[in-house]
Design a protein around this motif. Structure first.
Motif, PDB file in Angstrom:
ATOM      1  N   ILE A  25       0.529  -1.193   0.081  1.00 52.49           N
ATOM      2  CA  ILE A  25      -0.096   0.030   0.044  1.00 52.49           C
ATOM      3  C   ILE A  25       0.938   0.958   0.011  1.00 52.49           C
ATOM      4  CG2 ILE A  25      -1.662   1.169   1.713  1.00 52.49           C
ATOM      5  CD1 ILE A  25      -2.707  -1.184  -0.421  1.00 52.49           C
ATOM      6  N   ARG A  26       1.476   1.023   0.640  1.00 49.49           N
ATOM      7  CA  ARG A  26       3.130   2.146   0.757  1.00 49.49           C
ATOM      8  C   ARG A  26       3.381   2.444  -0.874  1.00 49.49           C
ATOM      9  NH1 ARG A  26       4.643   5.963   5.020  1.00 49.49           N
ATOM     10  NH2 ARG A  26       6.339   6.629   4.004  1.00 49.49           N
ATOM     11  N   ARG A  27       3.857   1.350  -0.780  1.00 53.47           N
ATOM     12  CA  ARG A  27       4.637   1.906  -2.635  1.00 53.47           C
ATOM     13  C   ARG A  27       3.523   2.646  -3.319  1.00 53.47           C
ATOM     14  NH1 ARG A  27       5.660  -2.344  -3.262  1.00 53.47           N
ATOM     15  NH2 ARG A  27       4.033  -3.286  -5.192  1.00 53.47           N
ATOM     16  N   ALA A  28       1.989   1.672  -3.539  1.00 54.92           N
ATOM     17  CA  ALA A  28       1.464   2.388  -4.787  1.00 54.92           C
ATOM     18  C   ALA A  28       1.063   3.934  -4.063  1.00 54.92           C
ATOM     19  CB  ALA A  28      -0.882   1.518  -3.607  1.00 54.92           C
ATOM     20  N   GLU A  29       0.730   4.073  -2.787  1.00 57.83           N
ATOM     21  CA  GLU A  29       0.631   5.306  -2.994  1.00 57.83           C
ATOM     22  C   GLU A  29       1.669   6.516  -3.041  1.00 57.83           C
ATOM     23  OE1 GLU A  29      -1.582   4.755   1.747  1.00 57.83           O
ATOM     24  OE2 GLU A  29       0.226   4.691   1.902  1.00 57.83           O
ATOM     25  N   GLU A  30       3.063   6.307  -3.110  1.00 53.32           N
ATOM     26  CA  GLU A  30       3.991   6.992  -3.150  1.00 53.32           C
ATOM     27  C   GLU A  30       4.065   7.126  -5.024  1.00 53.32           C
ATOM     28  OE1 GLU A  30       7.532   4.634  -1.841  1.00 53.32           O
ATOM     29  OE2 GLU A  30       6.807   6.061  -0.438  1.00 53.32           O
ATOM     30  N   VAL A  31       3.713   5.869  -5.203  1.00 49.07           N
ATOM     31  CA  VAL A  31       3.515   5.890  -7.101  1.00 49.07           C
ATOM     32  C   VAL A  31       2.167   6.751  -7.002  1.00 49.07           C
ATOM     33  CG1 VAL A  31       2.650   4.711  -8.686  1.00 49.07           C
ATOM     34  CG2 VAL A  31       4.305   4.047  -7.594  1.00 49.07           C
ATOM     35  N   LEU A  32       1.321   6.565  -6.364  1.00 46.90           N
ATOM     36  CA  LEU A  32       0.129   7.408  -7.051  1.00 46.90           C
ATOM     37  C   LEU A  32       0.713   9.452  -6.408  1.00 46.90           C
ATOM     38  CD1 LEU A  32      -2.859   8.212  -6.793  1.00 46.90           C
ATOM     39  CD2 LEU A  32      -3.368   8.010  -4.644  1.00 46.90           C
ATOM     40  N   LEU A  33       1.646   9.400  -5.706  1.00 45.92           N
ATOM     41  CA  LEU A  33       1.823  11.324  -5.283  1.00 45.92           C
ATOM     42  C   LEU A  33       2.552  10.927  -6.854  1.00 45.92           C
ATOM     43  CD1 LEU A  33       2.883  10.596  -1.716  1.00 45.92           C
ATOM     44  CD2 LEU A  33       1.288  12.337  -2.736  1.00 45.92           C
ATOM     45  N   LEU A  34       3.384  10.334  -7.539  1.00 37.53           N
ATOM     46  CA  LEU A  34       4.480  10.820  -8.323  1.00 37.53           C
ATOM     47  C   LEU A  34       3.858  11.215  -9.433  1.00 37.53           C
ATOM     48  CD1 LEU A  34       6.840   8.406  -8.520  1.00 37.53           C
ATOM     49  CD2 LEU A  34       7.386  10.894  -7.860  1.00 37.53           C
ATOM     50  N   TRP A  35       2.403  10.501  -9.048  1.00 38.41           N
ATOM     51  CA  TRP A  35       1.688  10.829 -10.605  1.00 38.41           C
ATOM     52  C   TRP A  35       0.670  12.125 -10.656  1.00 38.41           C
ATOM     53  CZ3 TRP A  35      -3.550  11.700 -11.877  1.00 38.41           C
ATOM     54  CH2 TRP A  35      -4.181  11.195 -12.356  1.00 38.41           C
ATOM     55  N   ALA A  41      -1.485  18.980  -9.473  1.00 40.15           N
ATOM     56  CA  ALA A  41       0.149  19.405  -9.192  1.00 40.15           C
ATOM     57  C   ALA A  41      -0.584  19.933  -7.524  1.00 40.15           C
ATOM     58  CB  ALA A  41       0.855  20.768  -9.469  1.00 40.15           C
ATOM     59  N   GLN A  42      -1.696  20.998  -7.960  1.00 42.95           N
ATOM     60  CA  GLN A  42      -2.341  21.319  -6.121  1.00 42.95           C
ATOM     61  C   GLN A  42      -2.181  20.512  -5.166  1.00 42.95           C
ATOM     62  OE1 GLN A  42      -4.482  24.880  -9.008  1.00 42.95           O
ATOM     63  NE2 GLN A  42      -5.735  23.841  -6.914  1.00 42.95           N
ATOM     64  N   THR A  43      -3.279  18.983  -5.796  1.00 43.02           N
ATOM     65  CA  THR A  43      -3.297  18.069  -4.874  1.00 43.02           C
ATOM     66  C   THR A  43      -2.374  17.128  -4.400  1.00 43.02           C
ATOM     67  OG1 THR A  43      -4.673  17.355  -6.490  1.00 43.02           O
ATOM     68  CG2 THR A  43      -4.586  15.462  -4.602  1.00 43.02           C
ATOM     69  N   ALA A  44      -1.055  17.401  -5.260  1.00 38.52           N
ATOM     70  CA  ALA A  44       0.117  17.035  -4.491  1.00 38.52           C
ATOM     71  C   ALA A  44       1.035  17.597  -3.886  1.00 38.52           C
ATOM     72  CB  ALA A  44       0.722  16.563  -5.512  1.00 38.52           C
ATOM     73  N   GLN A  45       0.263  18.600  -4.116  1.00 36.10           N
ATOM     74  CA  GLN A  45       0.939  20.241  -2.452  1.00 36.10           C
ATOM     75  C   GLN A  45       0.937  19.947  -1.572  1.00 36.10           C
ATOM     76  OE1 GLN A  45       1.455  23.779  -4.849  1.00 36.10           O
ATOM     77  NE2 GLN A  45       2.260  24.973  -2.326  1.00 36.10           N
ATOM     78  N   VAL A  46      -0.591  19.584  -1.779  1.00 36.72           N
ATOM     79  CA  VAL A  46      -1.755  19.716  -0.866  1.00 36.72           C
ATOM     80  C   VAL A  46      -1.455  18.238  -0.064  1.00 36.72           C
ATOM     81  CG1 VAL A  46      -4.097  19.523   1.044  1.00 36.72           C
ATOM     82  CG2 VAL A  46      -3.077  21.434  -1.313  1.00 36.72           C
ATOM     83  N   PHE A  47      -1.279  17.184  -0.313  1.00 39.52           N
ATOM     84  CA  PHE A  47      -1.345  15.966   0.061  1.00 39.52           C
ATOM     85  C   PHE A  47      -0.218  15.613  -0.271  1.00 39.52           C
ATOM     86  CE2 PHE A  47      -5.492  17.635  -0.014  1.00 39.52           C
ATOM     87  CZ  PHE A  47      -6.106  16.448   0.751  1.00 39.52           C
ATOM     88  N   SER A  48       1.059  16.155  -0.040  1.00 39.14           N
ATOM     89  CA  SER A  48       2.155  15.626  -0.476  1.00 39.14           C
ATOM     90  C   SER A  48       2.782  14.260   0.445  1.00 39.14           C
ATOM     91  CB  SER A  48       3.514  16.506   0.240  1.00 39.14           C
ATOM     92  OG  SER A  48       3.275  17.445   1.656  1.00 39.14           O
TER      93      SER A  48
END
Length: 232
Positions: A25-35, A41-48
């Motif tokens: 799950i952690r790896r999948a969340e990290e891949v999601l963050l990269l996407w 970009a705004q979502t990636a900044q707020v949920f970083s």
């Protein structure tokens, strides 16, 4: 005592039984963050961080009890909520979830899992009964299983006996002829036994039995120990 001669089929939990779930799950969340960094970009900044994504998932779970056991629905809803809060396009939740879901299927099996699956599937029909959203076809293990049941398919989650009933109906045999194996003392061992099934608790971590009003069922520390027990 477990009597292998009474067993005509096996149902198996998946997460933390065949593979550890949280590293996946952690790896999948990290891949999601990269996407998200590339497409929202705004979502990636707020949920970083994965922790931030997990926090909003917990928030949505509190707000949407109807999704509590629907891992895919819960993840989609939490991604959509994160996009809304950050001001990005909520429709991006669909491709974002697909990225997450594909990575979630890249599990690392426990060392004993393949050997145990080969042993079990050679002797009995095997059916998955899980509260997670693993896709056995994508993972590449579907050839060991006759069927698979989760909350998305059935509408029920363990410990609800109806998810075990679905497996029994697919197998065309009574619950009393089926052995269920899983890592969770309450959701697997107690729930299966309460349903009238044979039950084995897979206790890899050597945890204390935490169900005070019931005695533990047959307990093994590995799937290979389970195989030895069933071969005896």
């Amino acid at each position: 005592m477990l009597d292998p001669s009474q067993i005509r089929a096996v149902t198996l939990d998946l997460d933390d039984t065949l593979w550890p779930i949280w590293p996946t799950i952690r790896r999948a969340e990290e891949v999601l963050l990269l996407w998200l960094k590339e497409h929202a970009a705004q979502t990636a900044q707020v949920f970083s961080s994965p922790e931030a994504l997990r926090a909003i998932r917990l928030q949505v779970e509190r707000e949407r009890p109807d999704l509590r056991h629907d891992m895919s629905g819960l993840r989609k809803a939490s991604i959509a909520q994160a996009l809304r809060q950050a001001g990005d396009d909520e429709n991006l939740a669909i491709p974002a979830f697909e990225i997450f879901f594909a990575e979630r299927q890249r599990v690392q099996l426990f060392d004993d899992a393949l050997q145990a699956l080969e042993f079990l599937a050679a002797r009995w029909p095997v059916v998955a009964v899980t509260n997670g959203n693993a896709d056995l076809g994508q993972i590449g293990l579907d050839h060991f299983f006759q069927d698979s049941f989760n909350v998305q398919r059935t509408g029920f989650a363990k410990p609800d006996v109806r998810i075990f009933d679905c497996a029994a109906q697919a197998l065309q045999m009574p619950l009393s002829a089926i052995l269920h194996v899983g890592d969770d003392a309450k959701l697997d061992a107690v729930a299966a036994r309460d349903a009238g099934m044979h039950a084995v608790w897979l206790n890899r971590a050597g945890l204390d039995w935490a169900v005070e009003d019931q005695h533990p069922p047959t307990t093994v520390v590995s799937l290979l120990e389970l195989c030895d027990l069933l071969a005896a």
